[in-house]
Design a protein around this motif. Structure first.
Motif, PDB file in Angstrom:
ATOM      1  N   UNK A 276       0.759  -1.150  -0.200  1.00  0.00           N
ATOM      2  CA  UNK A 276      -0.015   0.051   0.218  1.00  0.00           C
ATOM      3  C   UNK A 276       0.800   1.206  -0.058  1.00  0.00           C
ATOM      4  N   UNK A 277       2.020   1.152   0.065  1.00  0.00           N
ATOM      5  CA  UNK A 277       3.252   2.132  -0.111  1.00  0.00           C
ATOM      6  C   UNK A 277       2.741   3.278   1.052  1.00  0.00           C
ATOM      7  N   UNK A 278       2.806   2.675   2.212  1.00  0.00           N
ATOM      8  CA  UNK A 278       2.798   3.360   3.359  1.00  0.00           C
ATOM      9  C   UNK A 278       4.011   3.636   4.113  1.00  0.00           C
ATOM     10  N   UNK A 279       4.162   4.780   4.735  1.00  0.00           N
ATOM     11  CA  UNK A 279       5.585   5.132   5.408  1.00  0.00           C
ATOM     12  C   UNK A 279       5.105   4.771   7.016  1.00  0.00           C
ATOM     13  N   UNK A 280       6.505   4.399   7.605  1.00  0.00           N
ATOM     14  CA  UNK A 280       6.619   4.057   8.936  1.00  0.00           C
ATOM     15  C   UNK A 280       6.629   5.564   9.493  1.00  0.00           C
ATOM     16  N   UNK A 281       5.689   5.904  10.681  1.00  0.00           N
ATOM     17  CA  UNK A 281       5.590   7.082  11.118  1.00  0.00           C
ATOM     18  C   UNK A 281       7.023   7.377  12.023  1.00  0.00           C
ATOM     19  N   UNK A 282       7.283   6.319  12.580  1.00  0.00           N
ATOM     20  CA  UNK A 282       8.676   6.505  13.375  1.00  0.00           C
ATOM     21  C   UNK A 282       9.811   6.773  12.686  1.00  0.00           C
ATOM     22  N   UNK A 283      10.071   6.200  11.454  1.00  0.00           N
ATOM     23  CA  UNK A 283      10.826   6.509  10.327  1.00  0.00           C
ATOM     24  C   UNK A 283      10.831   7.908  10.009  1.00  0.00           C
ATOM     25  N   UNK A 284       9.688   8.285   9.546  1.00  0.00           N
ATOM     26  CA  UNK A 284       9.733   9.513   9.138  1.00  0.00           C
ATOM     27  C   UNK A 284      10.184  10.727  10.338  1.00  0.00           C
ATOM     28  N   UNK A 285       9.532  10.378  11.516  1.00  0.00           N
ATOM     29  CA  UNK A 285       9.908  11.532  12.596  1.00  0.00           C
ATOM     30  C   UNK A 285      11.324  11.417  12.803  1.00  0.00           C
ATOM     31  N   UNK A 286      12.172  10.126  12.451  1.00  0.00           N
ATOM     32  CA  UNK A 286      13.508  10.166  12.833  1.00  0.00           C
ATOM     33  C   UNK A 286      14.067  10.946  11.835  1.00  0.00           C
ATOM     34  N   UNK A 287      13.736  10.988  10.643  1.00  0.00           N
ATOM     35  CA  UNK A 287      14.246  12.005   9.668  1.00  0.00           C
ATOM     36  C   UNK A 287      14.536  13.385   9.670  1.00  0.00           C
ATOM     37  N   UNK A 288      13.326  13.912  10.752  1.00  0.00           N
ATOM     38  CA  UNK A 288      13.338  15.400  10.801  1.00  0.00           C
ATOM     39  C   UNK A 288      14.234  15.657  12.040  1.00  0.00           C
ATOM     40  N   UNK A 289      14.878  17.033  11.713  1.00  0.00           N
ATOM     41  CA  UNK A 289      15.883  17.539  12.833  1.00  0.00           C
ATOM     42  C   UNK A 289      15.645  19.072  12.571  1.00  0.00           C
ATOM     43  N   UNK A 290      16.582  19.734  13.390  1.00  0.00           N
ATOM     44  CA  UNK A 290      16.884  20.977  13.082  1.00  0.00           C
ATOM     45  C   UNK A 290      17.460  21.484  11.840  1.00  0.00           C
ATOM     46  N   UNK A 291      17.737  20.818  11.126  1.00  0.00           N
ATOM     47  CA  UNK A 291      18.296  21.069   9.708  1.00  0.00           C
ATOM     48  C   UNK A 291      17.323  20.833   8.679  1.00  0.00           C
ATOM     49  N   UNK A 292      16.167  20.224   8.776  1.00  0.00           N
ATOM     50  CA  UNK A 292      15.167  19.946   7.929  1.00  0.00           C
ATOM     51  C   UNK A 292      14.529  21.338   7.628  1.00  0.00           C
ATOM     52  N   UNK A 293      14.721  21.679   6.366  1.00  0.00           N
ATOM     53  CA  UNK A 293      14.046  22.725   5.711  1.00  0.00           C
ATOM     54  C   UNK A 293      12.590  22.500   5.196  1.00  0.00           C
ATOM     55  N   UNK A 294      12.621  21.332   4.431  1.00  0.00           N
ATOM     56  CA  UNK A 294      11.423  21.066   3.795  1.00  0.00           C
ATOM     57  C   UNK A 294      11.201  19.402   3.422  1.00  0.00           C
ATOM     58  N   UNK A 295       9.955  19.169   3.304  1.00  0.00           N
ATOM     59  CA  UNK A 295       9.498  17.462   2.889  1.00  0.00           C
ATOM     60  C   UNK A 295       8.823  17.844   1.717  1.00  0.00           C
ATOM     61  N   UNK A 296       9.278  17.043   0.735  1.00  0.00           N
ATOM     62  CA  UNK A 296       8.570  16.858  -0.562  1.00  0.00           C
ATOM     63  C   UNK A 296       7.529  15.736  -0.622  1.00  0.00           C
ATOM     64  N   UNK A 297       6.099  16.105  -0.912  1.00  0.00           N
ATOM     65  CA  UNK A 297       5.277  15.094  -1.110  1.00  0.00           C
ATOM     66  C   UNK A 297       4.587  15.092  -2.556  1.00  0.00           C
ATOM     67  N   UNK A 298       4.335  13.930  -2.984  1.00  0.00           N
ATOM     68  CA  UNK A 298       3.695  13.832  -4.352  1.00  0.00           C
ATOM     69  C   UNK A 298       2.529  12.976  -4.295  1.00  0.00           C
ATOM     70  N   UNK A 299       1.364  13.728  -4.305  1.00  0.00           N
ATOM     71  CA  UNK A 299       0.041  12.873  -4.156  1.00  0.00           C
ATOM     72  C   UNK A 299      -1.057  13.607  -5.081  1.00  0.00           C
ATOM     73  N   UNK A 300      -1.551  12.449  -5.955  1.00  0.00           N
ATOM     74  CA  UNK A 300      -1.306  11.104  -6.221  1.00  0.00           C
ATOM     75  C   UNK A 300       0.284  10.937  -6.587  1.00  0.00           C
ATOM     76  N   UNK A 301       0.702   9.806  -6.606  1.00  0.00           N
ATOM     77  CA  UNK A 301       2.237   9.692  -6.468  1.00  0.00           C
ATOM     78  C   UNK A 301       2.609   8.816  -7.703  1.00  0.00           C
ATOM     79  N   UNK A 302       3.772   9.470  -8.440  1.00  0.00           N
ATOM     80  CA  UNK A 302       4.403   8.893  -9.356  1.00  0.00           C
ATOM     81  C   UNK A 302       5.903   8.478  -8.918  1.00  0.00           C
ATOM     82  N   UNK A 303       6.089   6.998  -8.734  1.00  0.00           N
ATOM     83  CA  UNK A 303       5.477   6.081  -9.642  1.00  0.00           C
ATOM     84  C   UNK A 303       4.590   4.948  -8.919  1.00  0.00           C
TER      85      UNK A 303
END
Length: 393
Positions: free
Chosen positions: A149-176
Motif C-alpha cells: 500500500x506504499x505506506x510510510x513508517x511514522x517513526x522512520x519519518x519522525x526520525x528523518x526530521x531534525x533542526x536542519x530540515x527545511x522541507x519535505x516533498x510530497x507527491x500525491x497522487x504519487x508517481x511512480x
C-alpha cells in the motif's frame, strides 16, 4: 610549478545520472518498441484547448507575459484552487507560473534552501526530486514507502526530521506508485512540519486522476499548513499537454516572492499563448474532470488485466497513471536487465524500478508501466506481452 588541473564537472552534477525515464523513451524509438515508460499521452489534447492556443498565437499574444504569469491565467488558477481545493488564493501575491511543474519544483527549492539544509524525500520518488534537492544545495534524506500500500513508517519519518530540515516533498497522487496520501498520513506530516518549522512542498500534478474511491486532499488545507506549504501543479497531465511546459506554484506571499525571483532568472517566463489557452483549460466544466477520471480508470483496469495475464505481480494504483509491478516471477537478475530484454526482445519499453530509489537495490525487482495511452497502443502491448508467459519461472 605545474598547476593542478581544475575539476571541470561540478560535484553536484556527479551525484546523479541523466533521466532513466527519458532514456527508455530513446530506447523505445531505437528498437521500435511500444513506449509504456514515459508518462505522456499518445492521444490528442482536448480540441477546445488546442484551438485556444492557436487563437492566442493568431491574436499576437506572442511576447513576454508578466514574468510570474499572465493575469488571466493566474486568475484562473485561483478560481480553480477555490472550487477544487478549498483554498482562497491571491493571484497577485501567491501564484508563480513556471515552465512546467519541473521548473516549479527546482525554483521552489532554490528559493528556500540554505547551506546545511536538509530536504526529506519519500522513495520511490519521481526521479527529479533527488537531483533537485542536490542542485538546490540541500542534503536529501530518504524515507521509504513500502508495498503493497506504499505506506510510510511514522517513526522512520519522525526520525528523518531534525533542526536542519527545511522541507519535505510530497507527491500525491504519487508517481511512480499511484499512492494517494490519506488525511491521517498528511496530518502526521503536518505535525512534524510544525514541530520542526519545516515547509511542505507538495506536487499535485495528478490531482484529478483517482481510483478506488480515493479523494485528493491538499495538505495546504490542513490546520496551520496554509502558510508553510508550496503547492505545485501544471497543465501537463490533466489536459494531456505535457509538451506545453506550463506549471505553477501556490504559496504564501513571502515564499512566493522568493520563488518569483528565482524563476525570473531561471527561465524569465512560460509561453504566453499557452498561458492564455491554459486559462480556458482551468475553467472547463467539472464534467471534464469526471470523464477524465472515468477514461483513465478504464485504461488502468485494462493494463492491470494485461499485466497479470502476462505474469506480473501488480500494485493496483489509487491515482496517477502508472502501475508498479514485481518481476520476480521472470527470474532475471535485476530490473535493468529485465527492462533491456523487454525493450529489445518483446519491444515494450518500461522504466526500471531502481531509478526511483536512492538505494537502487530496493527497486531491483520492480518495473513501472504507464497507461496514458490509446486503446490501440494498449492492445498492441497486450499482444507483445503475451510472449512473456512462457518465461515465468
Amino acid at each position: 610549478m605545474t598547476k593542478q588541473p581544475k575539476q571541470m564537472i561540478s560535484h553536484k552534477a556527479e551525484q546523479f545520472t541523466e533521466s532513466v525515464i527519458r532514456e527508455m523513451t530513446r530506447q523505445a524509438a531505437l528498437h521500435g518498441a511500444i513506449n509504456l515508460s514515459q508518462g505522456f499521452p499518445d492521444f490528442g489534447a482536448p480540441q477546445e484547448i488546442k484551438l485556444a492556443a492557436c487563437d492566442a498565437i493568431m491574436a499576437d499574444i506572442n511576447q513576454y507575459a508578466i514574468t510570474w504569469g499572465a493575469k488571466n491565467f493566474r486568475n484562473a488558477i485561483a478560481e480553480k484552487a477555490s472550487w477544487h481545493l478549498g483554498l482562497e488564493v491571491d493571484p497577485e501575491r501567491e501564484i508563480t507560473v513556471t515552465c512546467g511543474s519541473t521548473e516549479a519544483m527546482i525554483a521552489a527549492l532554490m528559493a528556500i534552501v540554505n547551506p546545511g539544509d536538509e530536504v526529506i524525500v519519500f522513495e520511490p520518488f519521481y526521479e527529479n526530486y533527488g537531483p533537485d534537492a542536490i542542485l538546490s544545495g540541500a542534503t536529501p534524506r530518504y524515507v521509504t514507502l513500502r508495498a503493497p500500500d506504499w505506506s510510510f513508517d511514522p517513526d522512520e519519518l519522525a526520525a528523518a526530521f531534525n533542526d536542519n530540515t527545511k522541507a519535505i516533498i510530497i507527491n500525491t497522487p504519487n508517481n511512480p506508485t499511484g499512492k494517494v496520501f490519506g488525511r491521517k498520513e498528511l496530518e502526521t506530516i503536518a505535525g512534524l512540519c510544525h514541530k520542526w518549522n519545516a515547509i511542505a512542498i507538495t506536487d499535485e500534478i495528478y490531482e484529478h486522476i483517482l481510483f478506488n474511491g480515493k479523494e485528493h486532499i491538499a495538505i495546504a488545507t490542513l490546520d496551520g499548513m496554509r502558510d508553510r506549504t508550496i503547492t505545485i501543479n501544471g497543465l501537463s497531465k490533466t489536459y494531456s499537454v505535457t509538451g506545453w511546459r506550463v506549471g505553477y506554484t501556490i504559496g504564501p506571499p513571502e515564499i512566493t516572492n522568493a520563488i518569483r525571483k528565482v524563476h525570473d532568472f531561471l527561465t524569465v517566463g512560460a509561453a504566453a499563448p499557452l498561458q492564455e489557452a491554459g486559462a480556458l483549460a482551468l475553467r472547463l466544466p467539472r464534467s471534464y474532470y469526471e470523464k477524465l477520471q472515468s477514461d483513465y480508470d478504464g485504461r488502468r483496469q485494462r493494463l492491470l488485466a494485461v499485466l497479470k495475464e502476462a505474469g506480473f505481480h501488480c500494485f493496483d494504483p489509487d491515482g496517477a497513471y502508472y502501475v508498479m509491478t514485481d518481476i520476480s516471477a521472470f527470474g532475471y537478475n535485476d530490473d535493468v536487465e529485465f527492462a533491456r530484454f523487454l525493450v529489445k526482445d518483446i519491444r515494450v519499453a518500461v522504466v526500471p524500478g531502481s531509478s526511483f530509489y536512492h538505494r537502487p537495490e530496493r527497486g531491483r525487482s520492480q518495473v513501472r508501466f504507464t497507461f496514458c495511452k490509446k486503446d490501440e497502443t494498449l492492445a498492441a502491448a497486450e499482444e507483445r506481452l503475451q510472449k512473456l508467459k512462457s518465461r515465468i519461472k
